[in-house]
Design an enzyme around this catalytic site. Structure first.
Site, mmCIF file in Angstrom:
data_model
loop_
_atom_site.group_PDB
_atom_site.id
_atom_site.type_symbol
_atom_site.label_atom_id
_atom_site.label_comp_id
_atom_site.label_asym_id
_atom_site.label_seq_id
_atom_site.Cartn_x
_atom_site.Cartn_y
_atom_site.Cartn_z
ATOM 1 N N LYS B 78 3.532 10.933 -9.210
ATOM 2 C CA LYS B 78 2.645 10.792 -8.053
ATOM 3 C C LYS B 78 2.425 12.166 -7.418
ATOM 4 C CE LYS B 78 2.389 8.075 -3.741
ATOM 5 N NZ LYS B 78 3.102 7.057 -2.931
ATOM 6 N N SER B 153 0.428 2.870 -1.777
ATOM 7 C CA SER B 153 -0.285 4.111 -2.006
ATOM 8 C C SER B 153 -0.143 4.682 -3.433
ATOM 9 C CB SER B 153 0.194 5.162 -1.009
ATOM 10 O OG SER B 153 1.552 5.471 -1.228
ATOM 11 N N SER B 177 4.748 0.961 -1.135
ATOM 12 C CA SER B 177 3.836 1.781 -1.947
ATOM 13 C C SER B 177 4.176 1.920 -3.425
ATOM 14 C CB SER B 177 3.687 3.175 -1.330
ATOM 15 O OG SER B 177 2.807 3.127 -0.234
#
EC number: 6.3.5.7
Lengths: 94, 484
Positions: B78, B153, B177
């Site tokens: 990420k 997210s 997330s």
């Protein structure tokens, strides 16, 4: 809990944000809705409840105060939008 | 089976047996990204050169008879975790050109384990969002239905794993997330106990809640990837010294005797019928396998979102004050004075959702409101922690849905509050610092993946993975894949 646009403008100033008037208007509506929602918390009786800022009972993690290598000046300045090779450069303070 | 479809464990076995080189595997994954990248849009940065260099190094290690767990395996990260020398944006314009001088501890650990770093996946800006639509750099599309969100997210990490654009990925979970996008994309996602994985080098959103964790194609891989990144780190003062079990060794142990708690309140949140059905099917199977199912109560569940949307923005407003246009990131060139530089750089660099949360947080912490907002939320957090403490006196694990509904169409939720409320079932885990995970358990009538959530007491990831592996086993091999 309704919040006025003057309050949103004041928070923006504290947060060092410059918001356009239409942004302030939209945020005022959105924040009023969010604050109305979080007012739910007032339904709970929390008399005598110790507030928690951390889910696990941690204590300060200390270490010996020993000098250790850190970023070189060059590395630290590598992402600077403006630098002299020795320091970050900013416009005048006021 | 094609190379890009391998799990971590399958590929590692092929590499160790020298049936395949890391270079071949990496090239296969890069080709897969090339072929499906535009449809899915999971990556902000694909590091082709770096990945091939990592693969060469891994092949040398393999040839020398060294084979750490992830040696030669393509993994994505990420774009909230710093990667030395490789652009790290946080999904924000304010860091669009930021190249970190150091790597996050979790990334260093991946490297120690021999992983090949394929690239950086997209996310909601600074991890603030539940759909990955709040990102000026890349909005991902759900591999199962391209008109739908991936969740957020860590939407890019979940999408990349689901689309076979990497063998596994790292995400972060502050209010769901990792678990929520894993659920929406039909992959496994684990949010470890707070403090299990170092936060050093992770762009901070809400420091008392943030945790790094794995997203993978199956439970065995989740165990492998989690083991690779766990452990104490002196550079993170909230990192714990708890011993880390070998999670893989826990897999395959029977469920008999384990008590699963079914929290009544998690089923009273306007659950989608398909979600309810898929989760209950898994629950019934558990019972057949000899596990005990008990109804439990987590009475303060409905207050989690409200507490979270004061605590997380409060912490974020403080954390994000570092972005000021001075030392790194975007700088507005018109500013004549320092204060003006801060204001203009932040206003042009941050997106709408980030500004929204900074303002909420500033308000919750401001003089005259602190007690009523941040103070009250911190007391409610204590009550939520207490709910879990009591629940775990009656059960070993908590089983529930991850989200009230399957993924929704892109652009469907324009009102911030309606988006916030979708995290009602994942937020309490973070407030209490518990480990939790999402595991695929079926599909909606529209063919969108559904996940089930497991939560365990602090530091019991072993229990989480053991139960998940057993449920996965009962479900049998997946009979469908995204059609890309």
């Amino acid at each position: 809990m309704q919040i006025g646009s003057d309050k949103v403008a004041e928070m923006a100033r504290l947060a060092r944000l410059e918001l356009e008037s239409d942004e302030i208007k939209a945020l005022t509506v959105e924040l009023s809705g969010i604050l109305e929602y979080v007012a739910k918390l007032q339904q709970l009786d929390t008399t005598g409840v110790e507030p928690v800022s951390h889910a696990l009972a941690v204590v300060n993690a200390f270490r010996e105060d020993e000098v250790a290598p850190s970023l070189s000046r060059e590395e630290a300045l590598a992402n600077a939008p403006a630098a002299t090779g020795e320091a970050f450069v900013v416009p005048k303070v006021f | 089976m094609e190379i890009h479809q391998f799990t971590i464990a399958q590929l590692a076995a092929q590499l160790a047996a020298r049936k395949l080189s890391s270079r071949e595997a990496t090239e296969a994954v890069l080709a897969r990204i090339e072929a499906t990248g535009e449809q899915v849009n999971a990556y902000i940065t694909v590091d082709r050169e770096g990945a091939l260099a990592d693969a060469e190094a891994a092949d040398r290690r393999l040839a020398a008879g060294e084979a750490p767990t992830l040696c030669g395996v393509p993994i994505a990260v990420k774009d909230l975790l710093c990667t030395k020398g490789l652009r790290t944006t946080g999904g924000s314009k304010i860091l669009e050109n930021f190249v970190p001088p150091y790597s996050a501890t979790a990334v260093e650990k991946l490297r120690e384990a021999g992983a090949v770093l394929v690239g950086k996946t997209t996310l909601d800006e600074f991890a603030m969002g539940s759909s990955n639509e709040h990102c000026p750099l890349a909005v991902p599309h759900n591999p199962w239905n391209l008109d739908h969100i991936c969740g957020g997210s860590s939407g890019g990490s979940a999408a990349a794993v689901a689309a076979d654009q990497c063998m596994g990925a790292l995400g972060t979970d502050t209010g769901g997330s990792i678990r929520q996008p894993a659920s929406h994309c039909g992959v496994v996602g684990v949010k470890p106990t707070y403090g299990r994985v170092s936060r050093y080098g992770v762009l901070a959103f809400a420091s008392s809640l943030d945790q790094v964790g794995p997203l993978t194609k199956d439970v065995r891989d989740a165990a492998l990837l989690l083991n690779a990144i766990c452990g104490h780190d002196p550079r993170d003062s909230t990192s714990v010294r708890e011993p880390v079990a070998d999670f893989s060794a826990e897999l395959g142990r029977p469920l008999a005797g384990l008590r699963f708690g079914l929290p009544r309140e998690y089923f009273e949140v306007g659950l989608d019928e398909d979600v309810k059905k898929a989760v209950m099917t898994a629950v019934n199977r558990l019972q057949e396998a000899g596990a005990e199912i008990r109804e439990i109560s987590l009475p303060r569940t409905e207050y989690g979102v409200a507490a979270y949307y004061l605590i997380a923005p409060a912490e974020a407003s403080s954390n994000l004050s570092r972005y000021d246009g001075v030392r790194y990131g975007y700088r507005d060139q018109e500013a004549r004075e320092l204060l003006d530089l801060y204001r203009r750089s932040r206003s042009r660099g941050f997106g709408r959702e980030v500004k929204r949360r900074i303002i909420i947080g500033t308000y919750a912490l401001s003089s005259g409101y602190y007690e009523a907002y941040y103070g009250k939320a911190s007391q409610v957090r204590a009550l939520i922690i207490d709910d879990f403490r009591r629940a775990f006196e009656e059960c070993d694990l908590i089983i529930s849905p991850v989200t009230p509904t399957p993924a929704w169409p892109l652009g469907d939720k324009s009102d911030p509050l309606s988006m916030y409320l979708t995290d009602i079932l994942t937020i309490p885990t973070n407030l209490a610092g518990l480990p939790g995970m999402s595991l695929p358990c079926g599909f909606s009538s529209k063919g969108l993946p559904i996940g089930l959530q497991l939560q365990a007491p602090h530091f019991r990831e072993d229990l989480l993975l053991r139960a998940a592996a057993a449920i996965e086993e009962q479900q049998g091999p997946a009979d469908r894949r995204p059609q890309l």
